[in-house]
Enzyme design. Structure first.
Site, PDB file in Angstrom:
ATOM      1  N   TRP A 115       0.840  -1.213   0.000  1.00 18.11           N
ATOM      2  CA  TRP A 115       0.000   0.000   0.000  1.00 18.11           C
ATOM      3  C   TRP A 115       0.864   1.248   0.000  1.00 18.11           C
ATOM      4  CZ3 TRP A 115      -4.218  -1.366  -1.921  1.00 18.11           C
ATOM      5  CH2 TRP A 115      -4.882  -2.523  -1.539  1.00 18.11           C
ATOM      6  N   ASP A 168      -1.748   6.841   6.167  1.00 15.47           N
ATOM      7  CA  ASP A 168      -2.776   5.900   5.705  1.00 15.47           C
ATOM      8  C   ASP A 168      -3.095   4.992   6.897  1.00 15.47           C
ATOM      9  OD1 ASP A 168      -4.289   3.854   4.662  1.00 15.47           O
ATOM     10  OD2 ASP A 168      -2.848   3.278   3.092  1.00 15.47           O
ATOM     11  N   LYS A 206     -12.503  -1.455   6.854  1.00 16.33           N
ATOM     12  CA  LYS A 206     -11.805  -2.327   7.808  1.00 16.33           C
ATOM     13  C   LYS A 206     -12.188  -2.102   9.269  1.00 16.33           C
ATOM     14  CE  LYS A 206      -8.511  -3.113   4.318  1.00 16.33           C
ATOM     15  NZ  LYS A 206      -7.702  -2.269   3.440  1.00 16.33           N
TER      16      LYS A 206
HETATM   17  C1  LIG Z   1      -7.094  -1.939   2.288  1.00 17.23           C
HETATM   18  C2  LIG Z   1      -6.042  -0.914   2.305  1.00 17.23           C
HETATM   19  C3  LIG Z   1      -5.907   0.044   1.288  1.00 17.23           C
HETATM   20  C4  LIG Z   1      -6.765   0.035   0.048  1.00 17.23           C
HETATM   21  O1  LIG Z   1      -7.950   0.642   0.300  1.00 17.23           O
HETATM   22  P1  LIG Z   1      -9.019   0.885  -0.863  1.00 17.23           P
HETATM   23  O2  LIG Z   1     -10.100   1.550  -0.071  1.00 17.23           O
HETATM   24  O3  LIG Z   1      -9.374  -0.436  -1.427  1.00 17.23           O
HETATM   25  O4  LIG Z   1      -8.409   1.787  -1.875  1.00 17.23           O
HETATM   26  C5  LIG Z   1      -4.931   0.991   1.420  1.00 17.23           C
HETATM   27  N1  LIG Z   1      -4.121   1.018   2.489  1.00 17.23           N
HETATM   28  C6  LIG Z   1      -4.199   0.111   3.482  1.00 17.23           C
HETATM   29  C7  LIG Z   1      -3.281   0.184   4.633  1.00 17.23           C
HETATM   30  C8  LIG Z   1      -5.174  -0.878   3.424  1.00 17.23           C
HETATM   31  O5  LIG Z   1      -5.276  -1.778   4.408  1.00 17.23           O
END
Ligand SMILES: *Cc1c(COP(=O)(O)O)cnc(C)c1O
Length: 354
Positions: A99, A166, A190
């Protein structure tokens, strides 16, 4: 009984599913949440309450805006440099997984990316430490929890440059000091709610410092001014997120859920370390509480263990293809009883194959 250890979209509380189903049938005076206008006072109330719950649960200080957007965390990979990286300037990134890497790949369209630390050579099994962030960086970007590898950042580097994070896979799972960050973003799927919603928490004063023309939908300022309603928002996703955040508040908030998350993670890691058939894949000090990655000493036993787990209602523990083995994701709504079930199966399996 199913135990959902899936990495995302993932488990939400049963009561949230029930309330959400009810609102699909009758949200207000016989109208479904799926058919009402987003401009009704009722839905405006939902946006307001969701925003307020995010602020309250994370103790967001004044001077920050909470935005309910779309496009996932993946769109934030591009929106961050587009809004915050002046032409020709450099942004610093910590490379801790796929990511983080996808975020880095978006930078060259706007400026330069400087990788200050990386654990790529070790398949991202730890969080780099002791790196330095150049003072002239436009910002520093990190990923607080690396969902695929099972590492989590429990401390931030000391720096004067704006910190962007993030937090997709550990937001709302532990107490954080929002004032240490300038922008936090997270795909909702999540720990916050269903897919389709992205939460952004941004310090207002970092905006407005780039000269480029930003398309309206990609401009944080436009969404702040529009109260997250510049265009039609993801009505249902926001509604379910609100229900889930209410649930979290009723459980005592983030500090209380953090205690449960610590108990769940400690129990599973203890078994991984004790059980001779299994081993963890990450540096012990960087072990994630949300995504526990582990493999078997004898890889040939992985298939039969997965089969035993699945036969006993364990869902979603197959590891990501880049790590292999197993990944047990233990987001807020996963009860500790599910973790105990997994641990018992590991013990039963060890008795049989040891
Ligand atoms: C799942 C995830 C993403 C991707 O997220 P999307 O909403 O599918 O773009 C990005 N960063 C992390 C840390 C993730 O766990």
């Amino acid at each position: 009984m199913r135990h959902n250890f899936g990495a995302g979209p993932c488990i939400l509380p049963q009561e949230v599913f029930k309330q959400a189903s009810q609102a699909v049938l009758d949200f207000k005076d016989g109208l479904s949440i799926l058919e009402i206008s987003h401009r009704t006072p009722e839905f405006e109330g939902v946006v307001e309450e969701t925003t307020k719950l995010v602020k309250e649960l994370l103790n967001v200080p004044s001077g920050y805006s909470v935005l309910l957007l779309q496009g996932g965390a993946s769109l934030q990979f591009a929106m961050v440099p587009m809004n915050l990286l002046p032409e020709g300037k450099t942004a610093s990134y910590l490379e801790t997984g796929v990511w983080a890497n996808k975020a880095i790949k978006e930078v060259p369209a706007f400026g330069k990316a400087n990788i200050v630390g990386s654990s790529k050579a070790d398949n991202y099994t730890f969080i780099p430490k002791g790196y330095s962030i150049p003072e002239d960086s436009a910002y520093f970007h990190c990923t607080s929890n690396n969902t695929i590898y099972g590492t989590e950042m429990f401390s931030l580097p000391e720096t004067n440059v704006p910190v962007i994070c993030d937090m997709s896979s550990d937001i709302m799972s532990r107490v954080i000091d929002v004032s240490k960050y300038d922008l936090i973003y997270a795909g909702a799927q999540k720990n916050i709610g269903p897919a389709g919603l992205t939460i952004v928490i941004v310090k207002d004063e970092i905006l407005g410092k780039v000269d480029r023309k930003i398309p309206a939908m990609l401009d944080y300022k436009v969404h702040i001014d529009g109260g997250s309603m510049y265009n039609t928002p993801p009505v249902f996703s926001i509604y379910v997120a609100m229900l889930n955040l209410r649930w979290l508040k009723s459980k005592g908030g983030v500090a209380e859920i953090e205690k449960e998350n610590i108990a769940k993670a400690n129990a599973l890691y203890k078994e991984i370390d004790r059980n001779p058939l299994f081993k963890g894949t990450c540096a012990v000090e960087d072990r994630s509480r949300m995504n526990v990655c582990f493999v078997m000493e004898n890889p040939e036993l992985e298939k039969p263990f997965l089969k035993l787990a699945e036969e006993n209602g364990i869902e979603g523990i197959k590891g990501h293809r880049s790590v292999g083995g197993f990944r047990a994701s233990m987001y807020n709504a996963l009860p500790i009883t599910s973790v105990h079930t997994l641990i018992e199966l590991m013990q039963i399996f060890a008795e049989k194959y040891q």
